[in-house]
Design a protein around this motif. Structure first.
Motif, short mmCIF file in Angstrom:
data_model
loop_
_atom_site.label_atom_id
_atom_site.label_comp_id
_atom_site.label_asym_id
_atom_site.label_seq_id
_atom_site.Cartn_x
_atom_site.Cartn_y
_atom_site.Cartn_z
N ILE A 220 -49.81 -31.60 21.51
CA ILE A 220 -49.36 -32.79 20.78
C ILE A 220 -48.30 -33.46 21.66
N PRO A 221 -48.47 -34.76 21.96
CA PRO A 221 -47.47 -35.45 22.79
C PRO A 221 -46.06 -35.28 22.23
N ALA A 222 -45.10 -35.07 23.11
CA ALA A 222 -43.72 -34.79 22.72
C ALA A 222 -43.17 -35.84 21.75
N ASP A 223 -43.49 -37.11 21.95
CA ASP A 223 -42.95 -38.16 21.08
C ASP A 223 -43.63 -38.19 19.71
N GLN A 224 -44.69 -37.41 19.53
CA GLN A 224 -45.39 -37.38 18.24
C GLN A 224 -45.17 -36.06 17.49
N LYS A 225 -44.42 -35.14 18.09
CA LYS A 225 -44.20 -33.84 17.44
C LYS A 225 -43.24 -33.99 16.27
N THR A 226 -43.69 -33.51 15.13
CA THR A 226 -42.83 -33.51 13.95
C THR A 226 -42.54 -32.09 13.50
N LEU A 227 -43.22 -31.14 14.13
CA LEU A 227 -43.01 -29.72 13.85
C LEU A 227 -42.96 -28.98 15.17
N PRO A 228 -42.19 -27.90 15.24
CA PRO A 228 -42.21 -27.10 16.48
C PRO A 228 -43.55 -26.39 16.62
N ASP A 229 -43.98 -26.17 17.87
CA ASP A 229 -45.25 -25.49 18.14
C ASP A 229 -45.32 -24.16 17.42
N ALA A 230 -44.20 -23.44 17.35
CA ALA A 230 -44.18 -22.13 16.70
C ALA A 230 -44.65 -22.21 15.24
N GLN A 231 -44.33 -23.31 14.55
CA GLN A 231 -44.76 -23.47 13.16
C GLN A 231 -46.28 -23.61 13.07
N TRP A 232 -46.86 -24.40 13.98
CA TRP A 232 -48.32 -24.57 14.02
C TRP A 232 -48.99 -23.22 14.28
N HIS A 233 -48.46 -22.47 15.28
CA HIS A 233 -49.03 -21.16 15.60
C HIS A 233 -48.94 -20.23 14.40
N GLU A 234 -47.80 -20.22 13.71
CA GLU A 234 -47.62 -19.34 12.55
C GLU A 234 -48.64 -19.66 11.46
N TRP A 235 -48.80 -20.95 11.13
CA TRP A 235 -49.74 -21.37 10.09
C TRP A 235 -51.18 -21.01 10.48
N MET A 236 -51.55 -21.31 11.74
CA MET A 236 -52.93 -21.08 12.17
C MET A 236 -53.24 -19.58 12.22
N ARG A 237 -52.34 -18.79 12.77
CA ARG A 237 -52.58 -17.35 12.86
C ARG A 237 -52.65 -16.71 11.47
N LYS A 238 -51.84 -17.19 10.55
CA LYS A 238 -51.89 -16.67 9.18
C LYS A 238 -53.24 -17.00 8.55
N ALA A 239 -53.68 -18.25 8.68
CA ALA A 239 -54.96 -18.66 8.11
C ALA A 239 -56.11 -17.83 8.70
#
Length: 163
Positions: free
Chosen positions: A33-52
C-alpha cells in the motif's frame, strides 16, 4: 455472498488430492500500500489476515505448524486510489441545458491474492479478490474473502459414486 464491489477468482485443480495435507504454516507475505495511502500499520493487516486464515484452516481440520507445514500460505494485500466518473446525462433537465454534468467518487481499491503451495513449492490453490472496501469494514472484509475463497477447500475424502 459478495460484499459490495468485490470480485473473486478462485483457481485450483479439482482433481488434486487435498486429503494428504494435515498442517499449514505461513510463508512470505507482504502489504503493498503506498505510504501516503496507509491508514493502518502493516502489522495490523498481517494480524487480521493471519487470524482469518488460521481460523479458516483450523476449522477445516488442519493444524497450524510454526515451520514447514504441508501447505504454505502466502498472500499479498495491496491498495490503489481510484476515481470513478460517470456522466449524469439529461436526467429531467430542461431542453438545451448543459448535459455534460458528471459525478465522481474517490475510493481505495484493494487487491488480495492468497496462494497455497505444497512443500515442493507447487501452487495448489489461489484466491484473487478485488474489493472497494472501506476501512471500518476491512477486518470483516478479509474474513469474508478468506471464507469465500476457501469455501470449496476440503481435506475430507471425496465420496465415491456407487455404481
Amino acid at each position: 455472498m459478495h460484499a459490495h464491489g468485490q470480485e473473486f477468482k478462485v483457481e485450483y485443480d479439482k482433481k488434486h488430492d487435498f486429503t494428504r495435507y494435515k498442517t499449514f504454516s505461513f510463508g512470505e507475505s507482504e502489504i503493498v500500500i503506498p505510504a501516503d495511502q496507509k491508514t493502518l500499520p502493516d502489522a495490523q493487516w498481517h494480524e487480521w489476515m493471519r487470524k482469518a486464515l488460521r481460523d479458516e484452516f483450523t476449522e477445516k481440520g488442519l493444524a497450524y505448524a510454526e515451520k514447514e507445514g504441508d501447505l504454505v500460505i502466502s498472500y499479498i494485500i495491496g491498495s490503489v486510489a481510484r476515481t470513478e466518473v460517470q456522466n449524469l446525462g439529461p436526467m429531467g433537465m430542461a431542453p438545451g441545458a448543459d448535459q455534460s454534468r458528471t459525478w465522481n467518487r474517490d475510493f481505495q481499491q484493494g487487491s488480495i491474492i492468497i496462494d497455497l503451495h505444497n512443500r515442493q513449492g507447487f501452487k495448489v490453490w489461489r484466491v484473487n479478490a478485488t474489493t472497494n472496501a472501506s476501512l471500518p469494514d476491512a477486518e470483516r472484509q478479509l474474513d469474508q474473502i478468506v471464507g469465500e475463497g476457501f469455501r470449496k477447500f476440503s481435506i475430507k475424502p471425496k465420496k465415491s459414486k456407487k455404481k
